[in-house]
Design an enzyme around this catalytic site. Structure first.
Site, mmCIF file in Angstrom:
data_model
loop_
_atom_site.group_PDB
_atom_site.id
_atom_site.type_symbol
_atom_site.label_atom_id
_atom_site.label_comp_id
_atom_site.label_asym_id
_atom_site.label_seq_id
_atom_site.Cartn_x
_atom_site.Cartn_y
_atom_site.Cartn_z
ATOM 1 N N GLU A 69 -55.793 -39.948 27.498
ATOM 2 C CA GLU A 69 -56.188 -37.745 26.915
ATOM 3 C C GLU A 69 -58.275 -38.844 26.836
ATOM 4 O O GLU A 69 -58.902 -38.753 26.932
ATOM 5 C CB GLU A 69 -55.270 -37.868 26.636
ATOM 6 C CG GLU A 69 -56.360 -36.034 26.222
ATOM 7 C CD GLU A 69 -56.825 -36.032 27.924
ATOM 8 O OE1 GLU A 69 -57.473 -35.377 28.511
ATOM 9 O OE2 GLU A 69 -55.203 -35.695 28.630
ATOM 10 N N GLU A 76 -65.741 -39.319 30.578
ATOM 11 C CA GLU A 76 -66.014 -37.878 31.123
ATOM 12 C C GLU A 76 -67.152 -38.038 30.139
ATOM 13 O O GLU A 76 -69.016 -37.191 31.179
ATOM 14 C CB GLU A 76 -65.126 -36.901 30.829
ATOM 15 C CG GLU A 76 -63.754 -36.173 31.906
ATOM 16 C CD GLU A 76 -63.608 -35.416 31.668
ATOM 17 O OE1 GLU A 76 -63.300 -34.734 30.980
ATOM 18 O OE2 GLU A 76 -62.645 -34.287 31.866
#
Length: 125
Positions: A69, A76
């Site tokens: 994660e 991102e």
């Protein structure tokens, strides 16, 4: 002498790393969710008297999800920095990083089922 972007000490390196985790916690809903889920799972494992190796497998599963994660968040942020407007290749990269997090979560679910199901079945029957 350290360069302008070098850490001057282990403590400074640790502080920067800690700040990264704080940032992930503050800004990323999924990071908070996975930390909370890990806490709940470890409390349940304690209540079910997991053995040392069972705790290790559980820890590996939880760590892999949180790591994936965090990696997804890094990817991102880099993609958004380099390519602020929509681009199909940027979407592909972000989707791949999200897929990594999904794979890790699937691994964690598999490990959780493998460890908890026999104990739940024994409790019921």
């Amino acid at each position: 002498m350290a360069g302008p972007n070098k850490n001057n000490s282990f403590r400074q390196s640790f502080n920067y790393a800690w700040q990264g985790l704080v940032t992930a916690f503050k800004e990323e809903r999924n990071f908070r969710f996975h930390l909370l889920a890990s806490l709940v799972v470890f409390i349940l494992a304690f209540l079910f008297s997991f053995s040392g190796p069972e705790f290790l497998w559980l820890g590996l599963a939880c760590f892999s999800v949180i790591s994936a994660e965090t990696t997804n968040t890094i990817v991102e942020n880099i993609v958004d920095l380099v390519m602020p407007n929509y681009h199909p290749q940027a979407k592909k990269i972000k989707d791949l990083a999200a897929g990594l997090a999904l794979l890790a979560a699937g691994f964690a679910v598999f490990i959780g089922l493998f460890l908890f199901l026999p104990k739940l079945i024994a409790l019921v029957f």
